[in-house]
Design an enzyme around this catalytic site. Structure first.
Site, PDB file in Angstrom:
ATOM      1  CD  GLU A  76      -9.014   3.750   7.034  1.00  0.00           C
ATOM      2  OE1 GLU A  76      -8.846   4.744   7.748  1.00  0.00           O
ATOM      3  OE2 GLU A  76      -8.101   3.127   6.516  1.00  0.00           O
ATOM      4  NE  ARG A 119     -13.053  -0.351   4.836  1.00  0.00           N
ATOM      5  CZ  ARG A 119     -13.731  -0.764   3.793  1.00  0.00           C
ATOM      6  NH1 ARG A 119     -13.828  -2.031   3.542  1.00  0.00           N
ATOM      7  NH2 ARG A 119     -14.331   0.086   3.008  1.00  0.00           N
ATOM      8  CB  CYS A 120      -9.157   2.069  11.688  1.00  0.00           C
ATOM      9  SG  CYS A 120      -7.813   1.437  12.703  1.00  0.00           S
ATOM     10  CD  GLN A 134      -2.662  -1.218   2.599  1.00  0.00           C
ATOM     11  OE1 GLN A 134      -2.764  -2.269   3.202  1.00  0.00           O
ATOM     12  NE2 GLN A 134      -3.248  -0.102   3.030  1.00  0.00           N
TER      13      GLN A 134
END
Ligand code: FES
Ligand code: FES
Lengths: 175, 792
Positions: free
Chosen positions: B738, B368-369, B221
């Site tokens: 998120e 996802r945060c 990523q």
């Protein structure tokens, strides 16, 4: 063989048995010598270089590798390639022609049924099997038919919509 | 005439995605789809035990397997000084075990062979002799004075503790508690979870001895951070390293860290002088790569009788596994845990945190945060729920009393964040209305008569998205800004590159929309590229919902630089001075004479064929954007559940999500992100967690044991929007990817707790599996998900 040259592959290591199989892949007959333990998913991806079929788990848990075997959805990571001998295999690459997308493909784009795209080929093949069986499914029937396929991105709602969109379009085309 | 922005695919258009064209045809290009000439395949042998000394490794039989090219052990790595590598939290992590294995699944050896089957065969022929040590599987065991020392490799380490950390004002918080009428308390466990993007991790390392160039195709990523890390670890000059992140099958934080497999494949390519591909299998992914959460949270809230919150105390005990490898800004030891309660006007707060080593896989990734924000907001909303009940106040009313009001922005939170904007009360009202809050009590009564228990849960929160600013946020010293580079070609078409990296978020679609908005070039005329460090400008990558807040801002800024130059060209073409030029979408015209104008495409052509004297030709530029603040979206999530008391099974009857993420670039994509996030929230609330047995065996090493929701279980979601433009973002956007994962879980859990309220149960730990809910109903006692401690 129509190419200008062909590489003679090294003979398999002593003790490695191979089997000759003939499989029709997306309408094209392919004859191959394979190790009996080769998984169908690996034959499709590495052997035939049809990389649209993905692998997310290799243990039948995610459905990313779903293809149609004689029209029925199977998880190709759990099918031996030899089991496909004499049968028809259909992968995502067989969905559209050069000119035209399949309504399922259009539906996924229109209804935003994909994000990373990794589950998408498997989802679309599972959907195709459903719609061939049942051209007018309810939302619940779609959800049930796709329940062997995991998506980590979309939350499914739009995938379900995409399949319903395709169903309608296919009915229109039929009618 | 100005262009119609929606027609050219500008801001606000639900433009269908560009990337879909290849994905729906099966023509995506993920790492495992790439085949290089002469490529070899690598398989990793992992430790079957959680904690053991390695007595010997015998690889001789593996070398004998025909087709094997190389076998690597910890000794091979150590001889190149690569047995250990730095983590993103300034710890060290074993690339391959040399002395001990410290978690089940740790890398012990690797085989490189002509095909993956041969590599796997040969792995099974490696014999490793282990001397087992007692495993530590939770922080409470880690604290015991006779616990074995997990990190005996570190000279200064005398216990299993990693850190103690605190933030906030202790004295002020103590005073708040002295003044309190009521003190409400809560303890809970946020279980370990795994992001499990559908594509596992993998890499193809391709070292070219002739040029000295190393190219690595990999699932990352953050390609530029990886390039920096490889330059440090492998001691290769940075210009000779090219990291390519092709299509990614999801990331969710799992693809931020540097994993041993990447490093081993790089060494393997250097040693064999052939490209080496490593594709992790799913169980390798689940047992060895970055997990999320695994925190014990305790806290109390000081309350005044009228409902006003006076202060909060929090304490966290976190389980980081064998290496402290959290991917998070350097300054903060437990991420942004102190963003808890940012939505509420609370005068005093104090947080203490302790982190521990255990014999489990490292990670602590922002699943996802934004860096532990999920744990923070879950605790916040569970605490708020408990406090309202302790005061005997209505859940919505209690929140309304304490939420930050619209006229209080920018608002400084008790922990020191500056929240930027919002209409919290309005969002909550929209949600209450949509779910039918006013008639819920009655509905609940009627359901009781049918033998069913109804519950309604609320979760309201704001969270910090889009790190930096660079003053406070860095990762291993690299400042958290981001970048964009735009080239407008002669015919008015363009290519845009950014330092972010899409993994399904749709950057190829949305970035073009920002350019269309700023320049009036139709989005279809703009191609977007990311992920190749040789071509993309330096950026920090995509995670923590930072793409739109940071890279997206850079896209707007670079477009404005282009427009500024185009304006000069327009003045030249129109033969007026620059001051007399006006802009409307897609064209410049002479003030007072709208007819006399030139389009942006005319300017592009002139930039290459007819520039004014003294001006550099060409129409391209770049922008590095360092945000002045994080962006602060707000969400109100309301959930209505029905429990069957006979079985403990609960169904979601209705879920309403009101998101205010500022201006929406592509509403379709934003909604897609919210639905995806809510599904992960539902997953964590209902089924998705990873546990370990007493021996440190990971329970959840495949998708049969680690349950992920499918289309069958996942409920439907009803989405609403409120728009408060971000005051400091060039296009008013905030992060959103998120919010739903962060704020969602508490809505489900609060709903179930609400349904159980009459039993006196205060807390059931996630996941709320039917057996846990049933147990709570039967016993009237809380149900803890904390693992039983051996010897207790
Ligand atoms: S790869 Fe076949 S089901 Fe997951
Ligand atoms: S779109 Fe990413 S897994 Fe389904």
């Amino acid at each position: 063989m129509t190419s200008l040259y062909e590489e003679i592959p090294p003979a398999p290591a002593p003790g490695v048995p191979t089997t000759r199989v003939t499989i029709t892949v997306n309408g094209e007959k392919r004859t191959l010598d394979i190790e009996p333990r080769l998984l169908l998913s690996h034959l499709i991806r590495q052997g035939l270089q049809l990389t649209g079929t993905h692998m997310g788990c290799d243990t039948t848990g995610c459905g990313a590798c779903t293809v149609l075997l004689n029209g029925r959805p199977v998880k190709s990571c759990t099918v031996l390639a030899v089991q496909a001998n004499g049968r028809d295999v259909e992968t995502v690459e067989g969905l559209s022609s050069a000119q035209q997308l399949h309504p399922i493909q259009e539906g996924f784009k229109q209804e935003h049924g994909l994000q990373c795209g990794y589950c998408t080929p498997g989802m679309m093949m599972a959907a195709k099997a459903l719609l061939e069986r049942n051209p007018n499914p309810t939302e619940d029937e779609v959800r049930w038919a796709l329940s062997g396929n995991i998506c980590r991105c979309t939350g499914y709602q739009n995938i379900v919509k995409a399949v319903l969109w395709a169903a309608e379009k296919m009915r229109e085309q039929e009618g | 005439m100005a262009l119609d922005e929606l027609k050219i695919g500008g801001m606000g258009a639900s433009r269908r995605r560009v990337e879909d064209n290849r994905f729906i045809r099966g023509k995506g290009r993920y790492v495992d789809d790439i085949v290089l000439p002469g490529m070899l395949h690598m398989e990793i042998l992992r430790s079957p035990v959680a904690h053991a000394r390695i007595k010997s490794i015998d690889t001789s039989a593996a070398w004998e397997v025909p087709g094997v090219r190389l076998v690597i052990t910890g000794d091979t790595m150590a001889s190149r000084n690569l047995a250990w590598m730095p983590t993103l939290s300034y710890d060290t992590q074993a690339v391959m075990a040399t002395d001990k294995v410290r978690f089940q699944g740790q890398e012990v050896a690797a085989v490189i062979a002509d095909d993956p089957y041969i590599a796997k065969d040969a792995c099974s022929k490696i014999v490793v002799e282990y001397e087992q040590l007692p495993p530590i599987v939770n922080p409470f065991q880690a604290q015991s004075p006779d616990a074995p020392l997990i990190r005996d490799d570190k000279e200064t380490q005398t216990s299993n503790k990693i850190f103690d950390w605190e933030i906030g004002d202790k004295a002020a918080t103590d005073r708040a508690f002295e003044e309190a009428d009521v003190v409400s308390k809560l303890e809970l466990h946020y279980p370990r979870s795994h992001p499990s993007p559908l594509e596992t991790c993998g890499s193809i390392a391709d070292y070219d001895r002739a040029t000295g160039k190393l190219t690595v195709y990999m699932t990352t990523q953050a390609p530029h951070i990886i390039r920096a890390a490889v330059a440090m670890v492998a001691e290769l000059p940075e210009q000779m390293i090219r990291i390519v992140s092709p299509d990614l099958g999801g990331g969710f934080g799992n693809k931020v860290p540097v994993y041993p497999g990447y490093v081993i494949s790089i060494l393997a390519s250097i040693l064999t002088e052939r490209p080496v591909k490593w594709i992790e299998d799913r169980s390798g992914n689940l047992i060895s790569t970055g997990f999320g959460r695994d925190v014990y949270l305790q806290g109390e809230m000081a309350l005044r009788k009228d409902g006003k919150i006076l202060g909060v105390r929090m304490h966290t005990i976190s389980d980081h596994g064998a290496f402290y490898a959290d991917a998070q800004p350097t300054k903060f030891k437990i991420g942004l845990m102190h963003s808890a309660f940012a939505a509420y006007d609370i005068p005093a707060a104090h947080l203490t945190s302790e982190g521990w080593y255990t014999n489990k896989a490292p990670g602590g990734v922002a699943y996802r945060c934004s860096f532990r924000v999920t744990e923070a907001m879950f605790f916040q909303e569970r605490m708020i729920h408990a406090a309202a009940n302790d005061l005997g106040m209505d859940q919505a009313e209690f929140r309304k009393v304490n939420l930050v009001k619209d006229d209080m922005f920018p608002y400084r939170t008790a922990f020191g964040f500056l929240t930027d904007s919002g209409q919290y009360g309005k969002c909550l009202d929209v949600a209450l209305e949509a779910i039918g809050y006013s008639t819920f009590k009655q509905e609940q009564e009627e359901a009781r008569k049918r033998g069913k228990l109804l519950g309604l849960g609320i979760s309201t929160m704001t969270e910090p998205l889009g790190a930096g600013n660079s003053r406070e946020y860095d990762i291993i010293g690299i400042k958290m800004f981001d970048s964009a580079e735009l080239r407008v070609h002669m015919t008015g078409k363009a290519i845009l590159r950014t330092g972010a990296k899409t993994q399904g978020q749709g950057h190829e679609t949305t970035w073009a929309q920002i350019v269309a908005h700023e320049l009036g070039i139709p989005a279809d005329d703009i191609v977007v590229e990311e992920g190749d460090t040789d071509t993309a400008p330096f950026g920090m990558g995509t995670y923590a919902s930072r793409s739109t807040p940071v890279a997206g801002a850079a896209v707007a800024m670079v477009s404005r630089k282009i427009r500024a130059k185009a304006r000069k060209i327009a003045a030249h073409l129109l033969e007026v001075s620059e001051e007399d030029i006006e802009w409307e979408l897609g064209r410049f015209y002479v003030r007072g004479n709208n007819e006399r104008g030139v389009t942006i495409q005319d300017c592009a052509l002139a930039a290459y064929s007819n520039v004014p004297d003294g001006m550099e030709p060409g129409l391209e530029n770049n922008a590095y954007y360092d945000p002045p603040n994080l962006t602060w979206p707000f969400a109100a999530y309301l959930c209505k559940v029905e429990i069957d008391p006979q079985t403990g099974v609960w169904d979601v009857l209705n879920f309403v999500a009101v998101d205010d993420c500022g201006v929406r670039i592509n509403p379709m994509i934003v909604e897609g992100q919210i639905m995806g996030g809510l599904t992960e929230a539902y997953a964590m609330a209902s089924m998705q967690y990873i546990t370990f047995d007493e021996e440190g065996n990971c329970i959840g090493s495949n998708f049969m044991d680690y349950l992920l929701p499918t289309s069958w279980e996942t409920p439907g979601f009803e989405l609403h929007e409120v728009v408060t433009p971000c005051p400091h973002h060039p296009i008013g956007a905030k992060g959103v990817g998120e919010c739903a994962t962060v704020g969602g879980p508490a809505a489900f859990v609060n709903a179930v707790m609400n349904a159980l309220e009459h039993t006196g149960v205060r807390n059931v730990d996630m996941p709320l599996m039917p057996n846990r809910v049933y147990e709570a109903l039967q016993t009237g006692q809380d149900v803890s998900g904390a693992p039983p401690v051996k010897g207790e």
